[in-house]
Design a protein around this motif. Structure first.
Motif: not given
Length: 335
Positions: A268-291
């Motif tokens: 919600s609110g990104l309005a299709g802004n793929t450039s913004l998604v790519k810019a913040v992607w490195p800040v996210h770690t996709w854990t995919g687990d449960l430690h």
């Protein structure tokens, strides 16, 4: 992260026929962190070739979070940051964390004229959203890295921003205009803070320390849902799908164009802004687990802060350990 009250009301239909849905998931639709859930079911739908009853783990995602799963028995799964889980678990001991979708090392950005070190923020105005994971992050990094007590600075309430132009009252606007000296918040607000400062030609310093604090964005269920054999089978099937989605989100080469497009169009609110998604992607770690041990350590330390904010007693480590149920993921990965 903020409770679901600030999020836009929306429902995401994951398959053409929502009437056939068996799982109802409540997630914060204004954050990037929830999107592996959506991708998992979209991919399952595509691979099945139809919305027939044989389609694996058919589900719908509605806007919300853990506050919904503890009050609405029709909700089977919910995702939110750990702050909101602690807030709800204090009065709903049936809540369970079953999977970590993402971890996000929040960023604190300061005008360099105000401070170039965390300790230099003493006496300054720090913008954030009180009572949220962002406020907890601000307090932790200022204390653990800068040696500052809450009495050493002033917290100023500011709003998130999802897309330019960020209006008055939003953290990007406030920092760019010098109303505050620094700001700490989740994404993409902090990327828009950096963009605003860059556009205004304001020198700035970024502080980030994931070992001090990273948001832990978890998937939750309830003890009642997990004790229901038929429902548990559906949840286990969903975790298998989610595992595959997480692997794609965490691909070393980066996300595919299809994933970026889905995220940009579904938050919600990104309005299709793929450039913004790519810019913040490195800040996210996709854990995919449960430690479980790691998550429990975070919960114990953070609950002392949440308890103080909510004016209640902190929960013991033994009590908080019951919030985590690793058996569901273990079952999903058997064989």
């Amino acid at each position: 992260m903020l409770a679901s009250a600030l999020l836009t009301t929306a429902t995401v239909g994951l398959l053409a026929s929502s009437a056939s849905a068996t799982l109802k998931i409540s997630s914060a639709l204004s954050v990037i962190e929830y999107t592996p859930e959506l991708w998992a079911i979209r991919q399952a739908s595509s691979s099945s070739g139809s919305s027939s009853s044989s389609s694996p783990s058919i589900a719908t995602i509605t806007n919300g979070g853990v506050a919904n799963i503890v009050t609405d028995t029709s909700v089977d799964l919910a995702s939110n940051a750990e702050t909101q889980a602690l807030r709800q678990f204090a009065t709903h001991k049936n809540l369970r964390i079953i999977y970590t979708v993402a971890e996000v090392a929040y960023r604190l950005v300061a005008r360099s004229a105000s401070a170039t070190t965390v300790a230099g923020l003493k006496g300054k105005r720090i913008g954030t959203m009180p009572g949220t994971s962002a406020a907890y992050f601000v307090e932790r990094i200022l204390q653990d890295v800068g040696g500052l007590a809450p009495s050493d600075y002033t917290v100023v309430s500011g709003n998130i921003c999802m897309a330019n132009p960020c209006g008055a009252g939003s953290l990007p606007y406030m920092l760019a205009h010098g109303t505050i000296d620094a700001a700490g918040m989740w994404e993409p607000t902090m990327q828009l803070v950096l963009d605003a400062l860059g556009t205004a030609g304001v020198p700035h310093t970024v502080f980030q320390n994931g070992s001090v604090y990273s948001e832990v964005f978890n998937l939750h269920s309830t003890s009642e849902k997990l004790a229901d054999a038929a429902k548990r089978k559906e949840i286990v099937a969903f975790l298998k799908l989610l595992d595959k989605a997480e692997a794609q989100f965490a691909a070393p080469a980066g996300p595919s164009d299809a994933i970026v497009s889905l995220v940009a169009s579904s938050v919600s609110g990104l309005a299709g802004n793929t450039s913004l998604v790519k810019a913040v992607w490195p800040v996210h770690t996709w854990t995919g687990d449960l430690h479980a041990d790691k998550v429990l350590d975070v919960l114990v330390q953070e609950d002392a802060w949440v308890a103080h904010v909510d004016r209640r007693s902190a929960m013991s480590r033994e009590t908080l350990a019951t919030l985590i149920d690793a058996s569901v993921l273990a079952e999903a990965r058997q064989g």
